[in-house]
Design an enzyme around this catalytic site. Sequence first.
Site, PDB file in Angstrom:
ATOM      1  N   SER A   1       0.842  -1.197   0.000  1.00  0.00           N
ATOM      2  CA  SER A   1       0.000   0.000   0.000  1.00  0.00           C
ATOM      3  C   SER A   1       0.880   1.251   0.000  1.00  0.00           C
ATOM      4  O   SER A   1       2.077   1.173   0.246  1.00  0.00           O
ATOM      5  CB  SER A   1      -0.883   0.027   1.244  1.00  0.00           C
ATOM      6  OG  SER A   1      -0.102   0.377   2.370  1.00  0.00           O
ATOM      7  N   LYS A   2       0.235   2.389  -0.237  1.00  0.00           N
ATOM      8  CA  LYS A   2       1.031   3.626  -0.287  1.00  0.00           C
ATOM      9  C   LYS A   2       1.647   3.922   1.077  1.00  0.00           C
ATOM     10  O   LYS A   2       2.750   4.442   1.177  1.00  0.00           O
ATOM     11  CB  LYS A   2       0.199   4.794  -0.812  1.00  0.00           C
ATOM     12  CG  LYS A   2      -0.982   5.175   0.045  1.00  0.00           C
ATOM     13  CD  LYS A   2      -1.711   6.376  -0.545  1.00  0.00           C
ATOM     14  CE  LYS A   2      -2.890   6.724   0.360  1.00  0.00           C
ATOM     15  NZ  LYS A   2      -3.754   7.752  -0.152  1.00  0.00           N
ATOM     16  N   ARG A   3       0.929   3.580   2.140  1.00  0.00           N
ATOM     17  CA  ARG A   3       1.468   3.846   3.479  1.00  0.00           C
ATOM     18  C   ARG A   3       2.640   2.927   3.814  1.00  0.00           C
ATOM     19  O   ARG A   3       3.658   3.352   4.349  1.00  0.00           O
ATOM     20  CB  ARG A   3       0.358   3.728   4.524  1.00  0.00           C
ATOM     21  CG  ARG A   3      -0.432   5.000   4.572  1.00  0.00           C
ATOM     22  CD  ARG A   3      -1.585   4.998   5.525  1.00  0.00           C
ATOM     23  NE  ARG A   3      -2.770   5.518   4.869  1.00  0.00           N
ATOM     24  CZ  ARG A   3      -2.950   6.787   4.531  1.00  0.00           C
ATOM     25  NH1 ARG A   3      -2.023   7.689   4.791  1.00  0.00           N
ATOM     26  NH2 ARG A   3      -4.051   7.182   3.931  1.00  0.00           N
TER      27      ARG A   3
ATOM     28  N   LYS B   1       5.550   4.250   1.943  1.00  0.00           N
ATOM     29  CA  LYS B   1       6.148   5.445   2.541  1.00  0.00           C
ATOM     30  C   LYS B   1       7.014   5.050   3.744  1.00  0.00           C
ATOM     31  O   LYS B   1       8.127   5.539   3.912  1.00  0.00           O
ATOM     32  CB  LYS B   1       5.057   6.422   2.961  1.00  0.00           C
ATOM     33  CG  LYS B   1       5.622   7.782   3.269  1.00  0.00           C
ATOM     34  CD  LYS B   1       4.595   8.869   3.171  1.00  0.00           C
ATOM     35  CE  LYS B   1       5.275  10.212   3.224  1.00  0.00           C
ATOM     36  NZ  LYS B   1       4.443  11.331   2.924  1.00  0.00           N
TER      37      LYS B   1
END
Length: 509
Positions: free
Chosen positions: A264-266, A269
């Site tokens: 996921s993007k999280r 990151k």
Amino acid sequence: MTKVRVRFAPSPTGPLHIGGVRTALYNYLFAKKHKGDFILRIEDTDQARLVQGAEDYIMKSLAWLGLNPDESPEVGGPFGPYRQSDRKDTYAKYAWQLVDDGKAYIAFDTPEEIEEMKVKMTEAGVVQPQYNAVMRHRMKNSLSLSQDQVDELIENKVPFVIRIKMPAKEDIRFVDLIRGTVLVHSSTLDDKVLIKSDGMPTYHLANIVDDHLMEITHVIRGEEWLPSAPLHVYLYQSFGWESTMPSFAHLPLILKPDGKGKLSKRDGKKQGIPVFPLEYVDEDQETYKGFREEGYFPESVVNFLSLLGWNPGTEQELFTIDELAEIFSLERIIKGGARFDIDKAKWFNQHYLRKKENSELVDEVMKIAASRNVELNEQRALQVINLMKERVTFIHEMIDNAPYLFNKPTEFDPQVVNKKWSAEIINPFQKYAEALKENENISPEQAKNSLEEILGEFQMPIGKVMQALRVSLSGQGGGPDLMEVISFLGGSEASERIDYALNQLPIKS
Ligand code: GLU
């Protein structure tokens, strides 16, 4: 032979995830391999989920990667329009055709009524209550109501949807080019909505109608669409389009580096892994850097993604997009999820960086330098590239990893100082600093000759002082050729730095 026609059909509901980029890439490669067409179709029928700018983001991402569609909303083509909202009048008649043929029906239930049914069924012990072959006769639709009742509801403008009439007990079977035969029993499927109460088609209907009208031969898409495929196959059958039904190929998921779940993007990151091709600012104003902003070249991303779920069947790993297009095949797509390995992505980038001509990198280096308030003209930029290219993974590291090329060091690696900064270097270094001061435009060879000469006087081998000299000039223990660095700094600057270090650094006796 029919011409291969594939489509990448994103919904503009957000940025393109790296998984979507890979889907686009595999479609592109498959099209090129078979001298076919690669089509971009924007699936924006779900107006509630539209995100401003997402379509533009998708187009820009594809353009950056060089995945240029043969047909798209931008370039047009003989099967347009290529944006579903521009085709919205196309779909209803197909749904009505199914209603006329008894393969679909209209339904008047409100969302509350459907919810109520689900609650009741759950209470009665049904695990996954659905609007399906079992339940539809208890609901408010053209199968359970009389024609008069239906006519009256329509007359009174009661909102309705069109639903597919999924058979109660039928095997739905198709061959997925990656997974083999897929068999699903229709009793597990619900009566999906085809036309919503606002008259707009759902994804399922629009997707099938467009794939048919656009003469798509292969549907290559993410695994998350596999559960929808039986409905899609059933729709082709219901329309009588079976003979031209596209082949399906569902691509494996891209997993987190630990293999546990989707990236996921999280997660990305947190782990320093970009998951978007280009920078994206989300609805909470959180900025996610893309591969581009992290410093990846499009050719690195293409090469890296090509192997994330596919293998060429040989040990070769480095491929240009054209080479990939020659050898790509769906048979070599792996079935299981593909783990994202950021170190591999970096490895590719390093390779492509080294392959570039120095002159190709100048503009970017100057741009990055300017953004870091470092003044660098073209000639100096070329020198920096020359010094740093072999030592970095990303262009920006040529500036960021060697701050000493542009500014005097203020800190000195204490380990090196401790080990190498000794009393015996004082005299030769003082002498060397003096010599450098006299020679502003010093070449690397001159810098070396002068050092050797001075060290000769003190009968010191060059290897013994190199690290101490380096730390005095750069603050660091490692880096590019030191004589080149001296030449880059210029005689007086190098001399000042050595003097400063001689004054500042503690001498071990
Ligand atoms: N619009 C769907 C998506 O957003 C397309 C799925 C498909 O390729 O059929 O992924």
